[in-house]
Design an enzyme around this catalytic site. Sequence first.
Site, PDB file in Angstrom:
ATOM      1  N   ASP A  46     -57.036  13.215 -64.957  1.00 17.07           N
ATOM      2  CA  ASP A  46     -57.175  11.771 -65.165  1.00 17.07           C
ATOM      3  C   ASP A  46     -58.522  11.466 -65.817  1.00 17.07           C
ATOM      4  O   ASP A  46     -59.579  11.708 -65.209  1.00 17.07           O
ATOM      5  CB  ASP A  46     -57.079  11.076 -63.802  1.00 17.07           C
ATOM      6  CG  ASP A  46     -56.695   9.615 -63.898  1.00 17.07           C
ATOM      7  OD1 ASP A  46     -56.773   9.058 -64.995  1.00 17.07           O
ATOM      8  OD2 ASP A  46     -56.326   9.039 -62.867  1.00 17.07           O
ATOM      9  N   CYS A  86     -53.906   5.148 -68.376  1.00 12.23           N
ATOM     10  CA  CYS A  86     -53.170   6.002 -67.444  1.00 12.23           C
ATOM     11  C   CYS A  86     -51.659   5.794 -67.352  1.00 12.23           C
ATOM     12  O   CYS A  86     -50.873   6.683 -67.674  1.00 12.23           O
ATOM     13  CB  CYS A  86     -53.758   5.841 -66.052  1.00 12.23           C
ATOM     14  SG  CYS A  86     -55.549   5.972 -65.971  1.00 12.23           S
ATOM     15  N   LYS A 142     -51.531  11.386 -58.053  1.00 11.25           N
ATOM     16  CA  LYS A 142     -51.448  10.005 -58.519  1.00 11.25           C
ATOM     17  C   LYS A 142     -50.054   9.685 -59.047  1.00 11.25           C
ATOM     18  O   LYS A 142     -49.500  10.447 -59.835  1.00 11.25           O
ATOM     19  CB  LYS A 142     -52.507   9.801 -59.613  1.00 11.25           C
ATOM     20  CG  LYS A 142     -52.450   8.467 -60.346  1.00 11.25           C
ATOM     21  CD  LYS A 142     -53.641   8.340 -61.267  1.00 11.25           C
ATOM     22  CE  LYS A 142     -53.550   7.139 -62.192  1.00 11.25           C
ATOM     23  NZ  LYS A 142     -54.788   6.930 -62.955  1.00 11.25           N
ATOM     24  N   HIS A 144     -48.661   5.805 -59.917  1.00  8.27           N
ATOM     25  CA  HIS A 144     -48.989   4.761 -60.891  1.00  8.27           C
ATOM     26  C   HIS A 144     -47.792   4.292 -61.721  1.00  8.27           C
ATOM     27  O   HIS A 144     -47.962   3.705 -62.799  1.00  8.27           O
ATOM     28  CB  HIS A 144     -50.108   5.248 -61.832  1.00  8.27           C
ATOM     29  CG  HIS A 144     -51.025   4.139 -62.264  1.00  8.27           C
ATOM     30  ND1 HIS A 144     -51.925   4.267 -63.313  1.00  8.27           N
ATOM     31  CD2 HIS A 144     -51.191   2.877 -61.792  1.00  8.27           C
ATOM     32  CE1 HIS A 144     -52.604   3.147 -63.456  1.00  8.27           C
ATOM     33  NE2 HIS A 144     -52.181   2.296 -62.544  1.00  8.27           N
ATOM     34  N   ASP A 296     -54.413  12.736 -69.198  1.00  4.14           N
ATOM     35  CA  ASP A 296     -53.532  11.590 -69.454  1.00  4.14           C
ATOM     36  C   ASP A 296     -54.015  10.705 -70.590  1.00  4.14           C
ATOM     37  O   ASP A 296     -53.253   9.925 -71.159  1.00  4.14           O
ATOM     38  CB  ASP A 296     -53.329  10.760 -68.177  1.00  4.14           C
ATOM     39  CG  ASP A 296     -54.606  10.106 -67.663  1.00  4.14           C
ATOM     40  OD1 ASP A 296     -55.713  10.525 -68.061  1.00  4.14           O
ATOM     41  OD2 ASP A 296     -54.509   9.176 -66.836  1.00  4.14           O
ATOM     42  N   ASN A 297     -55.298  10.779 -70.921  1.00  4.99           N
ATOM     43  CA  ASN A 297     -55.870  10.023 -72.052  1.00  4.99           C
ATOM     44  C   ASN A 297     -57.270  10.573 -72.286  1.00  4.99           C
ATOM     45  O   ASN A 297     -57.726  11.483 -71.579  1.00  4.99           O
ATOM     46  CB  ASN A 297     -55.909   8.511 -71.768  1.00  4.99           C
ATOM     47  CG  ASN A 297     -56.427   8.129 -70.411  1.00  4.99           C
ATOM     48  OD1 ASN A 297     -55.696   7.638 -69.557  1.00  4.99           O
ATOM     49  ND2 ASN A 297     -57.716   8.366 -70.167  1.00  4.99           N
TER      50      ASN A 297
END
Length: 473
Positions: A46, A86, A142, A144, A296-297
Site C-alpha cells: 500500500d 487505493c 486491507k 477497502h 496498489d499505486n
Amino acid sequence: MKQATIKSFLFSTSALLLLLTVNAFVDDRSIPAADTRPNIIIIITDDQGYGDVGFNGCSDIQTPNIDKIAANGVVFTQAYVTYAVCAPSRAGLLTGRYQDRFGYSRNPLYKPNDPNQGLSLEETLLPQLLQQHNYTTMAIGKWHLGAHEKYRPWNRGFDTFFGFLGGGHRYHPNEYTIANEDSAKNEAESYKTKLTRNGVPVDETMYITDAFSREAVNFIKRSSKQPFFLYLAYNAPHAPLQATESYLKRYEHVKDTKRRTYAAMVSAVDDGVGVILATLQEQGIADNTIVIFLSDNGGPKQDNASDNGHLRGGKGTLFEGGIRVPFAMQWPMRIKSHTTYTKPVSSLDIFATIADELHITSQVKKPLDGVNLLPFINGLKNEAPHNYLYWRQYDQKRYAVLHASGLKLHLSDTSKMLFNVSSDIGEHQNIIQQEASNSSMLLAKKNEWEAQMIPPQIWGLNQEKQYQFGKKP
C-alpha cells in the site's frame, strides 16, 4: 459360462470405447486436472514507491525476499495500476475490468450500515470465479471494497478473511480500541478497530504486518494439498508511519526519521514475503505456485517518504509516479527465471492471466480488459499486450491515455500535455506541438473509451457533506 464371459468382455470393451469417444469430444482445456492447477498468491503493498524495491534499483532499503520473486521469474519494468489511489486500483485488479465501468472510481466513505457504499455485486471478483472451481480462498489485510455486510470479503468469494475493512489501520495492537468494524463511525475510527476473522473480532498481539504474514503462512500450510488462492494485502507502508524497534534498528543509518520508519515498514513486509516463499518450498509446492508482487499505486512522498525513482508525481496523480508500480511475478513451471519484460502491462492482466491459464475465461460474465501475459513473457507473442491503456479521475476531470509506443496524453480542463515515456520517463518534455496528429488520435481513443464508462456510484472520502445531505453520487 464361457459365452457369458465373452459377452461380459464385449460389453466392458464397448463401454470403454464409448467413454474414450466421449472424452475425445470434451475440451480437456476447460477443466484442468486438479493436481496440475497452480496455487495463486497475490501480494499487494500500500503506497509503496516505484523505486522502493531492490529489483528497481533501491539502495537504502533492503528487499532481498521481494527481489527473489523477481529473480525467480519476471520483472515488469513498465507496469501500471488502473488508478492512482487505493480502492479503485484494487477494484480494477480483482475484477480484471476498469473500475470506471461499474462506478468504483473513488476511495469510498467508511459506511458499514450503508448498502450502497461498495463494489457492485454485479461484478465477478477473481476469488468468486476461483471458488466456483474448488479453489480454497483467503484474503488477508486491507479490504477497502465495501464495509457493509453484503460487500465483505467472506461474501465476495473468500472462504476466510483476516484483516480490516477500511482503507487503512494502526499497526500496534494496543491502539485497537474500537470493538468491531460496525462500531466505527468514519474512516479515521476504522483505523482503530480490532482486526476481524470473518466478522469475529480478534484480540491480536502482534505488529500488524507480522500478524498478516503469520496468517498467510498458516493458510498455505493447511491448504497445500489442494489448489488455493491467497490475496495478501499488506497495509504497509501506508500511513500512519509505525514500526517496531527491531525493524527500526535495521535502518539506524537512515538519517531522515520518516524514511527510516518507512524503510522499517517495508522491511517487515519483506520478512513476510521471505517466510511465505520458504513455506512454499517446505511444502513442496513452490514450482507450481504463481506469486505476484505489486503496489496498489505510486508512493505519496510527502506522506510516507516513499521514492518513485525518476518518475514524475506520486499517489493521486496520473503522472508515472502515481500509476507505475513495482511488479514482479514468479511461476517456476512456466516462467524462466531472470526474465525482464519492458512493454506496458496492467494490473488488469492479473485476472485475465489466471483465468486463461485455468481455461475458465469463458465463464466470466463480463468482458475482461486485461490479457494473458504468459504468451508475451515467454516470447510466443511479440506485439505489445495493450495498444492503449486509460485512466480517468472523474471528480478532477483529468485523464491519461498511453499508447504502446510510449506516447502518453494528459488531459484536464486547463491543460493538454503529451510525453513519450519510452524516452522521457520523467515526463519532462511536452511534445504536443510536434505531435499534433498523434495527440488528436489519442484524444479520439480517450473519448471512445470514456463513452463505455459510467459516473461514480459511491461517495468519496472528501464528500461527507454531500453524503449527509442525501445527494446521489
